[in-house]
Write an enzyme that holds these catalytic residues in place. Structure first.
Site, PDB file in Angstrom:
ATOM      1  CE  LYS A  77      42.238  42.753  40.681  1.00  0.00           C
ATOM      2  NZ  LYS A  77      43.365  42.999  40.156  1.00  0.00           N
ATOM      3  NE  ARG A 124      41.813  41.859  35.183  1.00  0.00           N
ATOM      4  CZ  ARG A 124      42.926  41.687  35.936  1.00  0.00           C
ATOM      5  NH1 ARG A 124      43.415  40.503  36.149  1.00  0.00           N
ATOM      6  NH2 ARG A 124      43.517  42.725  36.463  1.00  0.00           N
ATOM      7  NE  ARG A 170      51.209  48.024  40.966  1.00  0.00           N
ATOM      8  CZ  ARG A 170      50.143  47.324  40.572  1.00  0.00           C
ATOM      9  NH1 ARG A 170      49.457  46.625  41.443  1.00  0.00           N
ATOM     10  NH2 ARG A 170      49.755  47.330  39.319  1.00  0.00           N
ATOM     11  NE  ARG A 195      52.153  45.178  37.423  1.00  0.00           N
ATOM     12  CZ  ARG A 195      50.979  44.640  37.747  1.00  0.00           C
ATOM     13  NH1 ARG A 195      50.834  43.993  38.892  1.00  0.00           N
ATOM     14  NH2 ARG A 195      49.952  44.757  36.935  1.00  0.00           N
ATOM     15  NE  ARG A 248      46.801  47.299  34.375  1.00  0.00           N
ATOM     16  CZ  ARG A 248      47.289  47.212  35.625  1.00  0.00           C
ATOM     17  NH1 ARG A 248      48.020  48.184  36.131  1.00  0.00           N
ATOM     18  NH2 ARG A 248      47.021  46.161  36.350  1.00  0.00           N
TER      19      ARG A 248
END
Ligand code: AMP
Length: 182
Positions: A8, A83, A122, A128, A139
């Site tokens: 995204k 969302r 990632r 993160r 998630r």
């Protein structure tokens, strides 16, 4: 729209540039606030670290403020918002107040195994705090429960543009460009 790891963010930056619109990423705004340790950041961080959504009231108020800014007047691209169904309803109100509408909703589809693989990759470089394996899996579950139902809402409104998110960012970007109305 799309599950975590669908690409995204990458596609949103490119698409916002193409439509010459403000790129409004709720995740980025939350992360900036976490970095600056604002009150909003302190609230958001707890939820983000757990892989949960930040409460709707907080997120909706933030988006209402952001959409009212000058650079979003002519054109904008929302990345990671709405969302939840509550956010869809609130976005409708915000846009009505601004005299604006959505032209389309781009949804990226990617199979779950690929998503988890991408996010684990990632995690090695992102730093993160929500890129650990447990949080990554959680998630995905939150996305399926809270956000996937939004696809039907936008499909019913004739706004949904589903794009295959497998492949390189360039390949996906080209598919998005081809799928958009001229
Ligand atoms: P993202 O960068 O879009 O994956 O967002 C990272 C995190 O920020 C999410 O896992 C949520 O905790 C929070 N977040 C971003 N956008 C929203 C939203 N629209 N509603 C609630 N929480 C959000």
């Amino acid at each position: 729209m799309g599950p975590p790891g669908a690409g995204k963010g990458t596609q949103a930056v490119a698409l916002a540039a193409r439509i010459n619109g403000a790129h409004i990423s709720t995740g980025d705004i939350f992360r900036e606030n976490v970095a600056r340790q604002t009150e909003l950041g302190q609230t958001a961080q707890r939820y983000m670290d757990a892989g949960e959504y930040v409460p709707d009231e907080v997120t909706n108020a933030m988006v209402a403020d952001r959409l009212a800014q000058d650079d979003a007047r002519d054109s904008f691209l929302l990345d990671g918002y709405p969302r939840t169904l509550d956010q869809v309803a609130k976005l409708d109100e915000i846009l009505t107040d601004l005299g604006s509408t959505l032209d389309g909703v781009v949804a990226l589809t990617v199979v779950e195994d690929e998503l988890i693989g991408r996010l684990l990759e990632r995690a090695k470089v992102s730093g993160r705090s929500d890129d650990t394996e447990d949080v990554i899996r959680h998630r995905q579950d939150v996305y399926r429960t809270e956000t996937e139902p939004l696809l039907a809402v936008y499909r019913d409104r004739g706004l949904l543009i589903e794009v295959d998110g497998m492949g390189t960012p360039d390949e996906v970007g080209k598919r998005i460009a081809d799928a958009l109305p001229a």
